[in-house]
Design a protein around this motif. Structure first.
Motif, PDB file in Angstrom:
ATOM      1  N   GLN A 193      58.073   9.399  54.610  1.00  0.00           N
ATOM      2  CA  GLN A 193      56.995   8.419  54.482  1.00  0.00           C
ATOM      3  C   GLN A 193      57.248   7.592  53.238  1.00  0.00           C
ATOM      4  O   GLN A 193      57.129   8.100  52.120  1.00  0.00           O
ATOM      5  N   GLY A 209      53.882   4.224  56.796  1.00  0.00           N
ATOM      6  CA  GLY A 209      53.668   5.214  57.843  1.00  0.00           C
ATOM      7  C   GLY A 209      54.744   6.280  57.858  1.00  0.00           C
ATOM      8  O   GLY A 209      55.609   6.343  56.994  1.00  0.00           O
ATOM      9  N   LEU A 210      54.669   7.109  58.875  1.00  0.00           N
ATOM     10  CA  LEU A 210      55.566   8.255  59.012  1.00  0.00           C
ATOM     11  C   LEU A 210      56.774   7.893  59.871  1.00  0.00           C
ATOM     12  O   LEU A 210      56.659   7.154  60.856  1.00  0.00           O
ATOM     13  N   TRP A 262      60.160   9.920  61.669  1.00  0.00           N
ATOM     14  CA  TRP A 262      60.969  11.113  61.927  1.00  0.00           C
ATOM     15  C   TRP A 262      62.396  10.844  61.464  1.00  0.00           C
ATOM     16  O   TRP A 262      62.939   9.759  61.686  1.00  0.00           O
TER      17      TRP A 262
END
Lengths: 107, 119
Positions: free
Chosen positions: B39, B44-45, B47
């Protein structure tokens, strides 16, 4: 890659209200969707998996629904501790992708 | 209680390397796929990578393929992320996460470790 479009980007609601956050996938993800809550300065926590299954210990005022490309997270009876950012994530296929997040505040 | 504790973050110059570790406890580590999620500040996140429970399979996002390597030591219940040729855009908090199977959700997350790539 599967794109996840999340809305709204921010949300302000009163205590006790019900709020809904939406997530749309760019293709059918067959309920391979999770919702996470991230409180300020903390790591994300799982709320919902398989679109509508509540993770252990999560209050029942949180619920998930949807199918195909359209999913939603509903929070009933909003509490002060629900102030956080919320993210959806698809795990139907690699690369896993997240929505851009919804920041929830109390009015 | 499931615990994931990341370490190894810090300030690193562009082009250099860094290795993150994640110490797991409270569950049978070698039964679970594990992942890294990052992050960027105020973002945002994303993967980053996943490794299967036995280390036989690994998966990466395109932007880190060939630069990052995910690995695990099941005897030590520890997950690793070797990051080479670091770029400024790799600056982020890196979270270790447990997957409850293959192609499933992240059930538990660590507290994260911040990696700052800057000269």
């Amino acid at each position: 890659d599967i794109q996840m479009t999340q809305s709204p980007a921010s949300l302000s609601a009163s205590l006790g209200e019900t709020v809904t956050i939406e997530c749309r996938a760019s293709e059918d993800i067959y309920n391979g969707l999770a919702w996470y809550q991230q409180k300020p300065g903390k790591s994300p926590q799982l709320l919902i998996y398989n679109a509508n299954s509540l993770h252990t210990g999560v209050p029942s005022r949180f619920s998930g629904s949807g199918s195909g490309t359209q999913y939603s997270l509903k929070i009933n009876s909003l509490q002060s501790e629900d102030v956080a950012s919320y993210f959806c994530q698809q795990y139907y296929d690699y690369p896993f992708t997240f929505g851009s997040g919804t920041k929830l505040e109390i009015k | 209680e499931v615990q994931l504790v990341e370490s190894g973050g810090g300030l690193v110059q562009p082009g250099r390397s860094m290795k993150l570790s994640c110490a797991a406890s409270g569950f049978t580590f070698n039964n679970y796929d594990m992942a890294w999620v990052c992050q960027a500040p105020k973002k945002g996140l994303e993967w980053v990578a996943t490794i299967s429970y036995d280390g036989s399979s690994t998966y990466y996002r395109d932007s880190v393929k060939g630069r990052f390597t995910i690995s695990r030591d099941n005897a030590k219940s520890t997950l690793y992320l070797q990051m080479d040729s670091l770029r400024s855009e790799d600056t982020a908090t890196y979270y270790c996460a447990r997957q409850d199977g293959s192609l499933v959700w992240f059930a538990y997350w660590g507290q994260g470790t911040l990696v700052t790539v800057s000269s």
